[in-house]
Enzyme design. Structure first.
Site, mmCIF file in Angstrom:
data_model
loop_
_atom_site.group_PDB
_atom_site.id
_atom_site.type_symbol
_atom_site.label_atom_id
_atom_site.label_comp_id
_atom_site.label_asym_id
_atom_site.label_seq_id
_atom_site.Cartn_x
_atom_site.Cartn_y
_atom_site.Cartn_z
ATOM 1 N N LYS A 96 0.834 -1.194 0.000
ATOM 2 C CA LYS A 96 0.000 0.000 0.000
ATOM 3 C C LYS A 96 0.875 1.252 0.000
ATOM 4 O O LYS A 96 1.914 1.299 0.674
ATOM 5 C CB LYS A 96 -0.890 -0.045 1.240
ATOM 6 C CG LYS A 96 -1.935 1.043 1.371
ATOM 7 C CD LYS A 96 -2.763 0.740 2.630
ATOM 8 C CE LYS A 96 -3.825 1.768 2.907
ATOM 9 N NZ LYS A 96 -4.611 1.409 4.116
ATOM 10 N N SER A 177 -9.309 1.243 3.632
ATOM 11 C CA SER A 177 -8.545 2.103 2.755
ATOM 12 C C SER A 177 -7.556 1.343 1.876
ATOM 13 O O SER A 177 -6.972 1.916 0.950
ATOM 14 C CB SER A 177 -7.794 3.152 3.585
ATOM 15 O OG SER A 177 -6.873 2.545 4.479
ATOM 16 N N THR A 198 -6.673 0.779 10.421
ATOM 17 C CA THR A 198 -6.993 1.435 11.680
ATOM 18 C C THR A 198 -8.327 0.916 12.178
ATOM 19 O O THR A 198 -8.473 0.582 13.343
ATOM 20 C CB THR A 198 -7.033 2.963 11.507
ATOM 21 O OG1 THR A 198 -5.786 3.410 10.945
ATOM 22 C CG2 THR A 198 -7.265 3.662 12.838
ATOM 23 N N GLY A 200 -10.984 -1.527 9.900
ATOM 24 C CA GLY A 200 -11.610 -2.107 8.721
ATOM 25 C C GLY A 200 -10.839 -1.994 7.421
ATOM 26 O O GLY A 200 -11.282 -2.503 6.394
ATOM 27 N N SER A 201 -9.668 -1.372 7.429
ATOM 28 C CA SER A 201 -9.003 -1.036 6.174
ATOM 29 C C SER A 201 -8.222 -2.171 5.534
ATOM 30 O O SER A 201 -7.810 -2.064 4.383
ATOM 31 C CB SER A 201 -8.077 0.171 6.374
ATOM 32 O OG SER A 201 -8.838 1.337 6.581
#
Length: 517
Positions: A96, A177, A198, A200-201
């Site tokens: 990422k 994200s 943080t 659910g990302s």
């Protein structure tokens, strides 16, 4: 970069879904001489050109690593000389674009404010991957600033690269994200990937892309040189096509980093997670069922009930678990924590960037976005940034109360109590519902339930495994456990995966409303 394949060949690459290649399969092929790391990198670069930039145009890969082929050639030379650095030798991966790497590509977090942020340093987690032999082929798109800029944001959109698309149905959200990592690995643009979470990302984009995603215990994996939101909740984690690959990646990623105080206990808890892979792990396991987290999407409920039947058939003992008291208060406390820590933690990261990066703190970042509003603020604002800038710091009594109460509600009186009251090994719930249509005007509108905020706020591990599909859109099954319980969740998730084999390759379908030719 020169095209690797002719245009016709590119179209052929894009036309068919790429079968999943596991880390073990790739390592076996490399060891036997059936392929080389250079050939693998060329293959994935060709798929990126065909699927991400031409064909369906997923827009999942934000930047390519110009050193990838040279790094692959070095890996091949080491192997030929009889030296294998580790379990990822020669394996192409994506990370990422909020994780620093020493390669000549910037870490942007999707923002034009960091377009020149070529740090020339590896985040410790990247250094661990590299030491194990992994080949970084590029960085993935994301939700800008990891989805912590505005409550009206659209997951998967950045000012740098635009919107990432979901490879299952192209107008659906890739969630956030870690949207780019999810779409890229689902579409076969690398063997495996790394996201960050943080709240659910990792798990949401993995769920909507039929991937295995693991949010580890906060403190098991270093966060140094990763663009932050919250030191209380941030962590990086694997996003892969199988539980075995997640176990292999976590084995490499886990460990203490002297620059990250949260990881002080990591070396004492890390292990070879591949040894936890046990197809019989569900037999006799006591599993807590969080029916209150199903949500109101009927397709998800149906798939979840089928998953529960599979768990029971594999020998699990299922116990319905009540919703914890004061459940609704946890979100408000969490938001107060994130807003306060965002300013402090992001300021520290920005201050460490190269001198050519003119945005050095939250105040200058807000000013940059206003000055470049046509490119950075065309769809949604920066309300969270403005709230963070106005926050009062760690001595604020409201912050102190939120930090204490959130940990209690999510941990001691949340996950810990749910597990202890019924002597459970883990909790299960749908990770969420099927993906929704991306909407740059109105922002995200999540579908379905999920219980991922409990492990996110508590800092406990959360594993999602493909559970099935609702109208061609994947949904995942969440396994949630106690602090440092990664090995147990991996064992249970692996047993479920082997019993169901629920992952399906993406078909790059148009919107269902699209008229058929």
């Amino acid at each position: 970069m020169k095209p690797i394949l002719a245009p016709l060949a590119l179209l052929l690459v894009a036309a068919a879904p790429a079968p999943d290649r596991s880390i073990a399969q790739v390592e076996s092929d490399l060891a036997a001489g059936r392929t080389t790391s250079v050939a693998l990198v060329q293959h994935y670069l060709a798929r990126i050109a065909a699927v991400d930039k031409a064909g369906p145009k997923l827009n999942a890969v934000l930047a390519l690593n110009p050193h990838a082929l040279a790094d692959a050639a070095h890996s091949d030379a080491l192997r030929k000389a009889g030296h294998v650095r580790g379990p990822l030798e020669g394996v192409p991966i994506l990370i990422k674009d909020n994780i620093d790497s020493a390669d000549p590509i910037p870490t942007t977090a999707g923002s034009l404010a960091l377009a020149g942020n070529v740090t020339h340093r590896d985040a410790p987690l990247m250094a661990r991957l590299r030491a194990a032999g992994a080949i970084l082929i590029g960085k993935t798109n994301l939700s800008e600033w990891a989805n912590m800029r505005s409550p009206h944001s659209t997951s998967g959109w950045t000012g740098v690269a635009g919107l990432t698309r979901n490879p299952y149905i192209l107008d659906r959200s890739a969630c956030g994200s870690s949207s780019g990592t999810g779409s890229a690995i689902a579409a076969g643009l690398a063997v495996a990937g790394i996201g960050t979470e943080t709240d659910g990302s990792v798990t949401c984009p993995a769920s909507v892309a039929a991937l295995v995603g693991l949010k580890p215990t906060v403190g098991l994996v270093s966060r140094t040189h990763v663009v932050p939101i919250s030191h209380s909740q941030d962590t990086a984690g694997p996003m892969t096509t199988s539980v075995a690959d997640t176990a292999a990646l976590l084995t490499v990623l886990a460990g203490t980093d002297s620059a990250d105080a949260a990881t002080a206990e990591a070396d004492a808890h890390k292990q070879d997670y591949r040894k936890a892979l046990d197809a019989g792990a569900l037999k006799g396991a006591r599993i807590g069922v969080l029916r209150w987290a199903i949500g109101d999407e009927p397709g998800t409920a149906k798939v979840f009930e089928a998953a529960l039947a599979e768990l029971k058939a594999a020998g699990a003992i299922l116990v319905d678990v009540k919703k914890p008291a004061d459940h609704d208060k946890m979100g408000d406390y969490e938001q107060a924590i994130l807003i306060t820590e965002l300013k402090q933690d992001l300021n520290a990261y920005l201050a460490s960037t190269p001198s050519n990066v003119t945005v050095r703190d939250m105040a200058s970042l807000i000013a940059f976005n206003r000055a470049h509003a046509d490119k950075e603020l065309p769809w949604f604002g920066q309300e969270f940034f403005e709230q963070a800038q106005a926050s009062k710091g760690y001595d604020d009594p409201d912050y102190k109360k939120a930090a204490s109460e959130a940990r209690r509600l999510a941990g001691v009186d949340g996950i810990d109590k749910m597990l202890a009251d019924d002597h459970l090994d883990a909790l299960v719930a749908p990770t969420g519902g099927p993906s929704w249509r991306s909407d740059l005007v109105a922002g995200d509108h999540f579908v379905g339930g999920g219980a991922g905020n409990y492990p996110a706020v508590a800092g406990y591990p959360h594993l999602t495994v493909p559970m099935g599909q609702v109208h061609e859109l994947p949904v995942g099954l969440s396994f949630i456990g106690a602090k440092w319980a990664e090995a147990k969740l991996i064992a249970l998730g692996y047993a479920y995966e082997q019993a169901t084999h629920a992952r399906r390759l993406p078909k790059y379908l148009p919107a269902p409303e699209t008229p058929k030719p």
